[in-house]
Design a protein around this motif. Sequence first.
Motif, PDB file in Angstrom:
ATOM      1  N   ALA A  70       0.829  -1.214   0.000  1.00  0.00           N
ATOM      2  CA  ALA A  70       0.000   0.000   0.000  1.00  0.00           C
ATOM      3  C   ALA A  70       0.861   1.262   0.000  1.00  0.00           C
ATOM      4  CB  ALA A  70      -0.933   0.001   1.211  1.00  0.00           C
ATOM      5  N   SER A  71       2.022   1.189   0.626  1.00  0.00           N
ATOM      6  CA  SER A  71       2.884   2.380   0.685  1.00  0.00           C
ATOM      7  C   SER A  71       3.400   2.769  -0.696  1.00  0.00           C
ATOM      8  CB  SER A  71       4.045   2.163   1.657  1.00  0.00           C
ATOM      9  OG  SER A  71       5.004   1.297   1.113  1.00  0.00           O
ATOM     10  N   ALA A  72       3.468   1.808  -1.598  1.00  0.00           N
ATOM     11  CA  ALA A  72       3.888   2.118  -2.964  1.00  0.00           C
ATOM     12  C   ALA A  72       2.771   2.784  -3.758  1.00  0.00           C
ATOM     13  CB  ALA A  72       4.336   0.845  -3.675  1.00  0.00           C
ATOM     14  N   ALA A  73       1.534   2.601  -3.303  1.00  0.00           N
ATOM     15  CA  ALA A  73       0.383   3.132  -4.035  1.00  0.00           C
ATOM     16  C   ALA A  73      -0.209   4.396  -3.411  1.00  0.00           C
ATOM     17  CB  ALA A  73      -0.704   2.062  -4.110  1.00  0.00           C
ATOM     18  N   ASP A  74       0.095   4.643  -2.144  1.00  0.00           N
ATOM     19  CA  ASP A  74      -0.564   5.753  -1.440  1.00  0.00           C
ATOM     20  C   ASP A  74       0.465   6.593  -0.682  1.00  0.00           C
ATOM     21  OD1 ASP A  74      -3.487   6.602  -0.270  1.00  0.00           O
ATOM     22  OD2 ASP A  74      -1.924   6.768   1.272  1.00  0.00           O
ATOM     23  N   ARG A  75       0.494   7.881  -0.983  1.00  0.00           N
ATOM     24  CA  ARG A  75       1.479   8.788  -0.373  1.00  0.00           C
ATOM     25  C   ARG A  75       1.334   8.847   1.139  1.00  0.00           C
ATOM     26  NH1 ARG A  75       1.099  13.765   1.424  1.00  0.00           N
ATOM     27  NH2 ARG A  75      -0.971  14.056   0.552  1.00  0.00           N
ATOM     28  N   ARG A  76       0.112   8.909   1.648  1.00  0.00           N
ATOM     29  CA  ARG A  76      -0.103   9.026   3.103  1.00  0.00           C
ATOM     30  C   ARG A  76       0.350   7.753   3.825  1.00  0.00           C
ATOM     31  NH1 ARG A  76       0.775  11.311   7.327  1.00  0.00           N
ATOM     32  NH2 ARG A  76      -0.672  11.023   9.014  1.00  0.00           N
ATOM     33  N   VAL A  77       0.032   6.604   3.286  1.00  0.00           N
ATOM     34  CA  VAL A  77       0.485   5.338   3.879  1.00  0.00           C
ATOM     35  C   VAL A  77       2.009   5.312   3.897  1.00  0.00           C
ATOM     36  CG1 VAL A  77       0.552   2.825   3.603  1.00  0.00           C
ATOM     37  CG2 VAL A  77      -1.603   4.051   3.283  1.00  0.00           C
ATOM     38  N   ASN A  78       2.618   5.744   2.798  1.00  0.00           N
ATOM     39  CA  ASN A  78       4.073   5.780   2.708  1.00  0.00           C
ATOM     40  C   ASN A  78       4.669   6.715   3.754  1.00  0.00           C
ATOM     41  OD1 ASN A  78       6.781   6.390   1.926  1.00  0.00           O
ATOM     42  ND2 ASN A  78       6.327   5.602  -0.093  1.00  0.00           N
ATOM     43  N   GLU A  79       4.083   7.888   3.929  1.00  0.00           N
ATOM     44  CA  GLU A  79       4.597   8.847   4.917  1.00  0.00           C
ATOM     45  C   GLU A  79       4.546   8.275   6.331  1.00  0.00           C
ATOM     46  OE1 GLU A  79       2.200  12.298   4.326  1.00  0.00           O
ATOM     47  OE2 GLU A  79       3.339  12.961   2.566  1.00  0.00           O
ATOM     48  N   VAL A  80       3.430   7.645   6.677  1.00  0.00           N
ATOM     49  CA  VAL A  80       3.288   7.074   8.017  1.00  0.00           C
ATOM     50  C   VAL A  80       4.296   5.940   8.208  1.00  0.00           C
ATOM     51  CG1 VAL A  80       1.737   5.795   9.559  1.00  0.00           C
ATOM     52  CG2 VAL A  80       0.873   7.753   8.263  1.00  0.00           C
ATOM     53  N   LEU A  81       4.425   5.079   7.210  1.00  0.00           N
ATOM     54  CA  LEU A  81       5.372   3.973   7.304  1.00  0.00           C
ATOM     55  C   LEU A  81       6.801   4.495   7.455  1.00  0.00           C
ATOM     56  CD1 LEU A  81       6.013   0.972   7.268  1.00  0.00           C
ATOM     57  CD2 LEU A  81       6.052   1.084   4.762  1.00  0.00           C
ATOM     58  N   LEU A  82       7.170   5.497   6.676  1.00  0.00           N
ATOM     59  CA  LEU A  82       8.516   6.064   6.795  1.00  0.00           C
ATOM     60  C   LEU A  82       8.738   6.713   8.158  1.00  0.00           C
ATOM     61  CD1 LEU A  82       9.164   7.552   3.245  1.00  0.00           C
ATOM     62  CD2 LEU A  82      10.186   5.529   4.295  1.00  0.00           C
ATOM     63  N   ASP A  83       7.707   7.366   8.696  1.00  0.00           N
ATOM     64  CA  ASP A  83       7.837   7.951  10.034  1.00  0.00           C
ATOM     65  C   ASP A  83       8.086   6.868  11.078  1.00  0.00           C
ATOM     66  OD1 ASP A  83       7.577  10.539   9.152  1.00  0.00           O
ATOM     67  OD2 ASP A  83       5.484  10.758   9.780  1.00  0.00           O
ATOM     68  N   VAL A  84       7.455   5.724  10.910  1.00  0.00           N
ATOM     69  CA  VAL A  84       7.666   4.609  11.846  1.00  0.00           C
ATOM     70  C   VAL A  84       9.060   4.028  11.667  1.00  0.00           C
ATOM     71  CG1 VAL A  84       6.938   2.258  12.424  1.00  0.00           C
ATOM     72  CG2 VAL A  84       5.225   4.057  12.131  1.00  0.00           C
ATOM     73  N   ARG A  98      -7.701   3.882  11.609  1.00  0.00           N
ATOM     74  CA  ARG A  98      -7.631   4.902  10.549  1.00  0.00           C
ATOM     75  C   ARG A  98      -6.531   4.554   9.529  1.00  0.00           C
ATOM     76  NH1 ARG A  98      -7.144  11.409  11.421  1.00  0.00           N
ATOM     77  NH2 ARG A  98      -7.291  11.931   9.225  1.00  0.00           N
ATOM     78  N   PHE A  99      -5.355   4.179  10.042  1.00  0.00           N
ATOM     79  CA  PHE A  99      -4.258   3.820   9.149  1.00  0.00           C
ATOM     80  C   PHE A  99      -4.607   2.576   8.346  1.00  0.00           C
ATOM     81  CE2 PHE A  99      -0.361   1.440   8.262  1.00  0.00           C
ATOM     82  CZ  PHE A  99       0.276   2.340   7.428  1.00  0.00           C
ATOM     83  N   LEU A 100      -5.139   1.554   9.008  1.00  0.00           N
ATOM     84  CA  LEU A 100      -5.471   0.303   8.321  1.00  0.00           C
ATOM     85  C   LEU A 100      -6.552   0.520   7.261  1.00  0.00           C
ATOM     86  CD1 LEU A 100      -5.291  -2.177  11.308  1.00  0.00           C
ATOM     87  CD2 LEU A 100      -3.647  -1.899   9.431  1.00  0.00           C
ATOM     88  N   ALA A 101      -7.470   1.454   7.516  1.00  0.00           N
ATOM     89  CA  ALA A 101      -8.472   1.789   6.496  1.00  0.00           C
ATOM     90  C   ALA A 101      -7.787   2.407   5.276  1.00  0.00           C
ATOM     91  CB  ALA A 101      -9.518   2.746   7.061  1.00  0.00           C
ATOM     92  N   GLY A 102      -6.785   3.244   5.516  1.00  0.00           N
ATOM     93  CA  GLY A 102      -6.023   3.827   4.407  1.00  0.00           C
ATOM     94  C   GLY A 102      -5.270   2.763   3.620  1.00  0.00           C
ATOM     95  N   VAL A 103      -4.731   1.784   4.323  1.00  0.00           N
ATOM     96  CA  VAL A 103      -4.050   0.669   3.651  1.00  0.00           C
ATOM     97  C   VAL A 103      -5.056  -0.079   2.782  1.00  0.00           C
ATOM     98  CG1 VAL A 103      -2.944  -1.577   4.032  1.00  0.00           C
ATOM     99  CG2 VAL A 103      -2.240   0.405   5.389  1.00  0.00           C
ATOM    100  N   GLY A 104      -6.222  -0.356   3.331  1.00  0.00           N
ATOM    101  CA  GLY A 104      -7.257  -1.059   2.568  1.00  0.00           C
ATOM    102  C   GLY A 104      -7.678  -0.286   1.329  1.00  0.00           C
TER     103      GLY A 104
END
Length: 114
Positions: A70-84, A98-104
């Motif tokens: 999902a991080s490859a497809a969605d900028r927000r998911v990618n940002e959160v993953l990189l912050d972690v 909220r995050f898991l909904a964005g992943v979905g």
Amino acid sequence: MLHASCLAAYLRRPHDLRSPAWAYFEHLAVCVDAAWDLSTLSDLALPHVNGPYPPGYPISKKLFERINRASAADRRVNEVLLDVVNMKTHPSVLRSPRFLAGVGRALLPAAAHR
């Protein structure tokens, strides 16, 4: 970054600087444990590693695989993953509804095109 925020939180409160900073180290342990958990999850996914695997590992592995996709497809998911990954945010955010909904949502278009 998380270490610095733990120290800042500790220093904002009055303390006897001549005594051990046990409260700081207890707070810091939460960050360190999270970093180790995240690191070992990645290590355990390597083909030459044979455990021991923690309880729930197969589910965690599948979830992390989906988060990576999902991080490859969605900028927000990618940002959160990189912050972690860069220890700016605690890994518990990866389990938030909220995050898991964005992943979905990020994975829905990929599933529709298969």
